[in-house]
Design a protein around this motif. Sequence first.
Motif, PDB file in Angstrom:
ATOM      1  N   TRP A   1      -9.108  11.291   7.796  1.00 15.63           N
ATOM      2  CA  TRP A   1      -8.237  10.168   7.450  1.00 15.63           C
ATOM      3  C   TRP A   1      -8.563   9.688   6.039  1.00 15.63           C
ATOM      4  O   TRP A   1      -9.730   9.575   5.661  1.00 15.63           O
ATOM      5  N   VAL A   2      -7.526   9.390   5.281  1.00 13.12           N
ATOM      6  CA  VAL A   2      -7.678   8.883   3.923  1.00 13.12           C
ATOM      7  C   VAL A   2      -7.062   7.490   3.876  1.00 13.12           C
ATOM      8  O   VAL A   2      -5.865   7.315   4.125  1.00 13.12           O
ATOM      9  N   ILE A   3      -7.882   6.491   3.589  1.00 10.29           N
ATOM     10  CA  ILE A   3      -7.430   5.101   3.572  1.00 10.29           C
ATOM     11  C   ILE A   3      -6.977   4.713   2.167  1.00 10.29           C
ATOM     12  O   ILE A   3      -7.708   4.912   1.193  1.00 10.29           O
ATOM     13  N   VAL A   4      -5.777   4.154   2.080  1.00  8.22           N
ATOM     14  CA  VAL A   4      -5.224   3.710   0.807  1.00  8.22           C
ATOM     15  C   VAL A   4      -5.017   2.197   0.871  1.00  8.22           C
ATOM     16  O   VAL A   4      -4.296   1.706   1.742  1.00  8.22           O
ATOM     17  N   LYS A   5      -5.643   1.461  -0.029  1.00  8.36           N
ATOM     18  CA  LYS A   5      -5.443   0.015  -0.079  1.00  8.36           C
ATOM     19  C   LYS A   5      -4.101  -0.264  -0.742  1.00  8.36           C
ATOM     20  O   LYS A   5      -3.868   0.133  -1.884  1.00  8.36           O
ATOM     21  N   THR A   6      -3.220  -0.964  -0.039  1.00  7.80           N
ATOM     22  CA  THR A   6      -1.837  -1.088  -0.513  1.00  7.80           C
ATOM     23  C   THR A   6      -1.376  -2.517  -0.773  1.00  7.80           C
ATOM     24  O   THR A   6      -0.167  -2.771  -0.856  1.00  7.80           O
TER      25      THR A   6
ATOM     26  N   SER B   1      12.333  -5.706  12.095  1.00  7.56           N
ATOM     27  CA  SER B   1      12.680  -5.552  13.505  1.00  7.56           C
ATOM     28  C   SER B   1      11.760  -6.418  14.356  1.00  7.56           C
ATOM     29  O   SER B   1      10.746  -6.934  13.869  1.00  7.56           O
ATOM     30  N   PRO B   2      12.101  -6.586  15.639  1.00  8.57           N
ATOM     31  CA  PRO B   2      11.214  -7.349  16.533  1.00  8.57           C
ATOM     32  C   PRO B   2       9.804  -6.775  16.586  1.00  8.57           C
ATOM     33  O   PRO B   2       8.829  -7.514  16.758  1.00  8.57           O
ATOM     34  N   VAL B   3       9.681  -5.452  16.425  1.00  9.10           N
ATOM     35  CA  VAL B   3       8.363  -4.818  16.424  1.00  9.10           C
ATOM     36  C   VAL B   3       7.548  -5.311  15.232  1.00  9.10           C
ATOM     37  O   VAL B   3       6.345  -5.540  15.326  1.00  9.10           O
ATOM     38  N   ASP B   4       8.223  -5.493  14.078  1.00 11.88           N
ATOM     39  CA  ASP B   4       7.544  -6.009  12.892  1.00 11.88           C
ATOM     40  C   ASP B   4       6.952  -7.389  13.168  1.00 11.88           C
ATOM     41  O   ASP B   4       5.804  -7.679  12.814  1.00 11.88           O
ATOM     42  N   LYS B   5       7.758  -8.252  13.778  1.00 10.38           N
ATOM     43  CA  LYS B   5       7.305  -9.604  14.078  1.00 10.38           C
ATOM     44  C   LYS B   5       6.078  -9.581  14.975  1.00 10.38           C
ATOM     45  O   LYS B   5       5.130 -10.358  14.792  1.00 10.38           O
ATOM     46  N   LYS B   6       6.068  -8.679  15.931  1.00  9.03           N
ATOM     47  CA  LYS B   6       4.931  -8.553  16.837  1.00  9.03           C
ATOM     48  C   LYS B   6       3.674  -8.098  16.093  1.00  9.03           C
ATOM     49  O   LYS B   6       2.553  -8.350  16.534  1.00  9.03           O
TER      50      LYS B   6
ATOM     51  N   ALA C   1       5.251  -2.675   6.735  1.00  8.05           N
ATOM     52  CA  ALA C   1       5.295  -3.302   5.408  1.00  8.05           C
ATOM     53  C   ALA C   1       4.125  -2.901   4.519  1.00  8.05           C
ATOM     54  O   ALA C   1       3.890  -3.515   3.479  1.00  8.05           O
ATOM     55  N   ALA C   2       3.400  -1.847   4.905  1.00  4.39           N
ATOM     56  CA  ALA C   2       2.270  -1.402   4.087  1.00  4.39           C
ATOM     57  C   ALA C   2       2.722  -0.593   2.873  1.00  4.39           C
ATOM     58  O   ALA C   2       1.910  -0.294   1.999  1.00  4.39           O
ATOM     59  N   GLY C   3       3.999  -0.222   2.828  1.00  4.66           N
ATOM     60  CA  GLY C   3       4.505   0.493   1.659  1.00  4.66           C
ATOM     61  C   GLY C   3       4.665   1.990   1.846  1.00  4.66           C
ATOM     62  O   GLY C   3       4.766   2.730   0.857  1.00  4.66           O
ATOM     63  N   LYS C   4       4.716   2.442   3.087  1.00  8.49           N
ATOM     64  CA  LYS C   4       4.826   3.883   3.358  1.00  8.49           C
ATOM     65  C   LYS C   4       6.132   4.459   2.807  1.00  8.49           C
ATOM     66  O   LYS C   4       6.136   5.465   2.085  1.00  8.49           O
ATOM     67  N   GLY C   5       7.238   3.807   3.160  1.00 11.81           N
ATOM     68  CA  GLY C   5       8.546   4.308   2.736  1.00 11.81           C
ATOM     69  C   GLY C   5       8.716   4.311   1.226  1.00 11.81           C
ATOM     70  O   GLY C   5       9.250   5.272   0.651  1.00 11.81           O
ATOM     71  N   GLY C   6       8.254   3.249   0.570  1.00 11.83           N
ATOM     72  CA  GLY C   6       8.361   3.172  -0.887  1.00 11.83           C
ATOM     73  C   GLY C   6       7.549   4.248  -1.571  1.00 11.83           C
ATOM     74  O   GLY C   6       7.962   4.807  -2.592  1.00 11.83           O
TER      75      GLY C   6
ATOM     76  N   PHE D   1       7.034  -9.482   4.912  1.00 11.71           N
ATOM     77  CA  PHE D   1       8.027  -9.722   5.963  1.00 11.71           C
ATOM     78  C   PHE D   1       8.998 -10.824   5.531  1.00 11.71           C
ATOM     79  O   PHE D   1      10.217 -10.697   5.685  1.00 11.71           O
ATOM     80  N   ASN D   2       8.464 -11.917   5.008  1.00 11.67           N
ATOM     81  CA  ASN D   2       9.306 -13.033   4.573  1.00 11.67           C
ATOM     82  C   ASN D   2      10.237 -12.614   3.445  1.00 11.67           C
ATOM     83  O   ASN D   2      11.404 -13.033   3.398  1.00 11.67           O
ATOM     84  N   ALA D   3       9.737 -11.779   2.542  1.00 12.34           N
ATOM     85  CA  ALA D   3      10.557 -11.302   1.430  1.00 12.34           C
ATOM     86  C   ALA D   3      11.698 -10.430   1.941  1.00 12.34           C
ATOM     87  O   ALA D   3      12.821 -10.484   1.431  1.00 12.34           O
ATOM     88  N   ARG D   4      11.411  -9.625   2.969  1.00 14.38           N
ATOM     89  CA  ARG D   4      12.456  -8.776   3.554  1.00 14.38           C
ATOM     90  C   ARG D   4      13.573  -9.618   4.152  1.00 14.38           C
ATOM     91  O   ARG D   4      14.752  -9.305   3.987  1.00 14.38           O
TER      92      ARG D   4
END
Length: 282
Positions: free
Chosen positions: A228-233, A197-202, A71-76, A183-186
């Motif tokens: 590594w480049v850190i992006v605040k999302t 997915s269950p992995v998300d909940k974990k 949910a960090a926004g990678k896909g978007g 997660f709740n919004a999804r």
Amino acid sequence: MEYNASDLLNAKSRKDLIKIANKKHINIDKVLSNLKYEIELSQLQSELVNLQQWITKNNMRVAVLFEGRDAAGKGGSIKRFIEHLNPRTSRVVALSKPTDTERGQWYFRRYIKELPNPGEIVFFDRSWYNRAVVEPVMGFCDKKEYKQFIVQVPEFEHMLYEDGVIVIKFWFSISKEVQSARFNARLKNPLKQWKFSPVDKKGQELWDKYTYYKEQMFSKTHTPFCPWVIVKTNDKKTARLESIRYLLSKFDYKVGKETGKVIQPDPNVIVRYYRNAKQIDI
């Protein structure tokens, strides 16, 4: 107070709408913010098209890795990167879990097959770094496999560097509170429930364990040739704009500079990893 039908019919431009809003004391800050975002995004996407043409012309090979918590926004962000690119010389790689045959192979083999060809840019929606964080946290690999990976990955990336493959590694950083809210919004959105997915909940339950392995990954795989480049999302839209700017800034393709467009990323949003860097997903 809000617009009425007459206001909308009489307005001939955006400036007219803004004047009406000011006169009637209508709060349009959010609308203006979204409009500014869309304009900036369009300009940066135009630059991405120019960059892609330059990469193709020069037969360069570019791999852009998107890593981060769920949910960090990678896909978007990837969607905005590729939206207007030529699909003949760009693609997205999002591998599913390995098959029985792949599990018996060298770990990197399934990713090697997906590396960019000359003149191509490839976006990895998660990458070989699954084994650095997700797999050990969720128990999908054993300690021996994890340790072997951590030793081999800098050498693997150094070979790519020596062979001329440009690898850019993004870590999309999100706070625990924002991740929970997303997660709740999804779960409430039928169009996005497939993402949960269950992995998300974990991910929430094992937050500290994710943090431990993430920091181990940074300390052992952050190198001068492949940092590594850190992006605040926490702000998705800002993260999209700044990650595009970072990619553009890494190439001397000149188009952006000639047109006067700002392509240097905001250091308050995006920064190379270093041990004392202030992070939001710890």
